[in-house]
Write a protein that holds these residues in place. Structure first.
Motif, PDB file in Angstrom:
ATOM      1  N   UNK A  82       0.804  -1.218   0.000  1.00  0.00           N
ATOM      2  CA  UNK A  82       0.000   0.000   0.000  1.00  0.00           C
ATOM      3  C   UNK A  82       0.834   1.264   0.000  1.00  0.00           C
ATOM      4  N   UNK A  83       2.155   1.132  -0.035  1.00  0.00           N
ATOM      5  CA  UNK A  83       3.010   2.304  -0.123  1.00  0.00           C
ATOM      6  C   UNK A  83       3.122   2.746  -1.584  1.00  0.00           C
ATOM      7  N   UNK A  84       3.003   4.050  -1.802  1.00  0.00           N
ATOM      8  CA  UNK A  84       3.032   4.580  -3.167  1.00  0.00           C
ATOM      9  C   UNK A  84       4.330   5.332  -3.466  1.00  0.00           C
ATOM     10  N   UNK A  85       4.762   6.179  -2.537  1.00  0.00           N
ATOM     11  CA  UNK A  85       5.918   7.038  -2.791  1.00  0.00           C
ATOM     12  C   UNK A  85       7.110   6.464  -2.044  1.00  0.00           C
ATOM     13  N   UNK A  86       7.838   5.519  -2.692  1.00  0.00           N
ATOM     14  CA  UNK A  86       8.867   4.734  -2.027  1.00  0.00           C
ATOM     15  C   UNK A  86      10.226   4.926  -2.679  1.00  0.00           C
ATOM     16  N   UNK A  87      11.294   4.672  -1.902  1.00  0.00           N
ATOM     17  CA  UNK A  87      12.675   4.722  -2.383  1.00  0.00           C
ATOM     18  C   UNK A  87      13.489   3.639  -1.701  1.00  0.00           C
ATOM     19  N   UNK A  88      14.717   3.447  -2.184  1.00  0.00           N
ATOM     20  CA  UNK A  88      15.646   2.530  -1.541  1.00  0.00           C
ATOM     21  C   UNK A  88      16.296   3.205  -0.336  1.00  0.00           C
ATOM     22  N   UNK A  89      16.861   2.435   0.597  1.00  0.00           N
ATOM     23  CA  UNK A  89      17.513   3.032   1.766  1.00  0.00           C
ATOM     24  C   UNK A  89      18.621   4.014   1.399  1.00  0.00           C
ATOM     25  N   UNK A  90      19.503   3.597   0.505  1.00  0.00           N
ATOM     26  CA  UNK A  90      20.639   4.456   0.152  1.00  0.00           C
ATOM     27  C   UNK A  90      20.170   5.773  -0.438  1.00  0.00           C
ATOM     28  N   UNK A  91      19.174   5.714  -1.286  1.00  0.00           N
ATOM     29  CA  UNK A  91      18.698   6.931  -1.945  1.00  0.00           C
ATOM     30  C   UNK A  91      18.053   7.875  -0.931  1.00  0.00           C
ATOM     31  N   UNK A  92      17.295   7.315   0.022  1.00  0.00           N
ATOM     32  CA  UNK A  92      16.644   8.153   1.042  1.00  0.00           C
ATOM     33  C   UNK A  92      17.676   8.822   1.947  1.00  0.00           C
ATOM     34  N   UNK A  93      18.714   8.091   2.318  1.00  0.00           N
ATOM     35  CA  UNK A  93      19.752   8.667   3.170  1.00  0.00           C
ATOM     36  C   UNK A  93      20.551   9.733   2.431  1.00  0.00           C
ATOM     37  N   UNK A  94      20.848   9.468   1.173  1.00  0.00           N
ATOM     38  CA  UNK A  94      21.572  10.456   0.376  1.00  0.00           C
ATOM     39  C   UNK A  94      20.767  11.738   0.221  1.00  0.00           C
ATOM     40  N   UNK A  95      19.439  11.605   0.212  1.00  0.00           N
ATOM     41  CA  UNK A  95      18.578  12.782   0.078  1.00  0.00           C
ATOM     42  C   UNK A  95      18.515  13.593   1.362  1.00  0.00           C
ATOM     43  N   UNK A  96      18.931  12.989   2.496  1.00  0.00           N
ATOM     44  CA  UNK A  96      18.956  13.740   3.744  1.00  0.00           C
ATOM     45  C   UNK A  96      18.151  13.177   4.890  1.00  0.00           C
ATOM     46  N   UNK A  97      17.604  11.952   4.753  1.00  0.00           N
ATOM     47  CA  UNK A  97      16.852  11.351   5.847  1.00  0.00           C
ATOM     48  C   UNK A  97      17.780  11.028   7.014  1.00  0.00           C
ATOM     49  N   UNK A  98      17.274  11.162   8.239  1.00  0.00           N
ATOM     50  CA  UNK A  98      18.024  10.789   9.434  1.00  0.00           C
ATOM     51  C   UNK A  98      17.727   9.354   9.846  1.00  0.00           C
ATOM     52  N   UNK A  99      16.455   9.006   9.850  1.00  0.00           N
ATOM     53  CA  UNK A  99      16.033   7.662  10.216  1.00  0.00           C
ATOM     54  C   UNK A  99      15.124   7.098   9.128  1.00  0.00           C
ATOM     55  N   UNK A 100      15.198   5.772   8.935  1.00  0.00           N
ATOM     56  CA  UNK A 100      14.358   5.081   7.972  1.00  0.00           C
ATOM     57  C   UNK A 100      13.460   4.102   8.711  1.00  0.00           C
ATOM     58  N   UNK A 101      12.176   4.154   8.431  1.00  0.00           N
ATOM     59  CA  UNK A 101      11.228   3.222   9.031  1.00  0.00           C
ATOM     60  C   UNK A 101      11.001   2.077   8.054  1.00  0.00           C
ATOM     61  N   UNK A 102      11.269   0.871   8.515  1.00  0.00           N
ATOM     62  CA  UNK A 102      11.189  -0.317   7.656  1.00  0.00           C
ATOM     63  C   UNK A 102      10.367  -1.374   8.367  1.00  0.00           C
ATOM     64  N   UNK A 103       9.386  -1.937   7.657  1.00  0.00           N
ATOM     65  CA  UNK A 103       8.567  -2.981   8.246  1.00  0.00           C
ATOM     66  C   UNK A 103       8.696  -4.294   7.516  1.00  0.00           C
ATOM     67  N   UNK A 104       7.854  -4.475   6.501  1.00  0.00           N
ATOM     68  CA  UNK A 104       7.782  -5.754   5.810  1.00  0.00           C
ATOM     69  C   UNK A 104       9.083  -6.220   5.170  1.00  0.00           C
ATOM     70  N   UNK A 105       9.956  -5.323   4.671  1.00  0.00           N
ATOM     71  CA  UNK A 105      11.217  -5.830   4.141  1.00  0.00           C
ATOM     72  C   UNK A 105      12.029  -6.636   5.149  1.00  0.00           C
ATOM     73  N   UNK A 106      11.765  -6.436   6.439  1.00  0.00           N
ATOM     74  CA  UNK A 106      12.426  -7.234   7.477  1.00  0.00           C
ATOM     75  C   UNK A 106      11.476  -8.279   8.041  1.00  0.00           C
ATOM     76  N   UNK A 107      10.324  -7.840   8.533  1.00  0.00           N
ATOM     77  CA  UNK A 107       9.453  -8.756   9.263  1.00  0.00           C
ATOM     78  C   UNK A 107       8.756  -9.778   8.368  1.00  0.00           C
ATOM     79  N   UNK A 108       8.580  -9.493   7.079  1.00  0.00           N
ATOM     80  CA  UNK A 108       7.945 -10.443   6.166  1.00  0.00           C
ATOM     81  C   UNK A 108       8.966 -11.257   5.387  1.00  0.00           C
TER      82      UNK A 108
END
Length: 253
Positions: free
Chosen positions: A210-236
């Motif tokens: 159900x997520x629409x506006x998504x990116x990879x971890x590296x791309x989000x961090x390079x853009x300036x994110x401090x923390x990344x919230x991750x659910x199903x990529x780990x728990x599923x």
């Protein structure tokens, strides 16, 4: 508004904890007490856990105590949104649990945001203003919500509204991170959901995501994110331990 006291928490002017994997917040998206603690105990290397509406509604505050007993940092993602008095009182209760991060919907308006900020000002908990849910597509924003601005400009508007009321943290999609970082600089904490690697990695059916506006971890961090919230990529994932390590590797490079 207070900043978290622990050195593991990003405070104003800092851009991240010492360990790259501590920039990952794993979502306990389940209604099961047993399942939630099974994930926590099988991933002792995870510092940050997100407790969202589903789990908190199902089991209540005891899950927060269980996480604190294990020495974990807690992102309580309730996205409070109601009349100012109600949100202020709810915020006061929520920060009393000793959580590190708490979400408030920025779309509730300035009076509501101000009530939340005032309720948390003597607490080390940091409030995060939710700008626009990552499940919403640009078409839904315009056609269903009747918002004339595009998602990026609407997110910026809400971010500025929250900042004016004393918020120093924001939740935004990866696609808005770079612009918000450029405008607000290093004084704002940016927490970003909607992180994905690939369907084969998550074990998910991509048609059910159900997520629409998504990116990879590296791309989000390079853009300036401090923390990344991750659910199903780990728990599923077939093996959450391996999945978490792969994410750690992705954010470390």
């Amino acid at each position: 508004m207070g900043s978290p006291a622990s050195p593991s928490v990003v405070t104003a002017g800092e851009r991240g904890p010492a360990r790259a994997c501590d920039r990952l917040i794993i979502a306990l998206d389940t209604s099961s007490w047993e399942q939630a603690l099974q994930w926590v105990d099988c991933l002792p290397q995870v510092l940050w856990w997100k407790v969202g509406l589903e789990l908190f509604t199902a089991v209540g505050s005891p899950i927060l105590r269980a996480l604190k007993e294990r020495g974990k940092r807690i992102f309580l993602d309730l996205k409070l949104h109601d009349i100012p008095n109600t949100v202020g009182r709810a915020t006061q209760v929520a920060v009393g649990y000793g959580v590190d991060l708490l979400t408030i919907h920025a779309s509730g308006g300035s009076a509501m945001l101000r009530a939340a900020a005032e309720a948390a000002q003597s607490s080390p908990c940091r409030l995060l203003a939710v700008t626009l849910l990552t499940s919403l597509s640009p078409e839904q924003v315009q056609q269903e919500l009747c918002i004339g601005k595009d998602p990026a400009n609407y997110a910026l508007h809400l971010a500025q509204l929250a900042q004016a009321q004393g918020f120093t943290g924001l939740v935004c999609s990866p696609q808005e991170v770079a612009r918000l970082r450029q405008i607000f600089g290093s004084d704002v904490l940016l927490v970003t959901p909607g992180i994905r690697l690939s369907p084969s990695f998550t074990g998910d059916d991509p048609t059910e995501d159900d997520q629409q506006r998504i990116w990879t971890p590296a791309r989000a961090l390079q853009a300036g994110a401090d923390y990344l919230v991750v659910g199903r990529p780990v728990t599923a994932a077939p093996d959450p331990v391996i999945a978490f390590q792969q994410l750690c590797d992705a954010v470390a490079h």
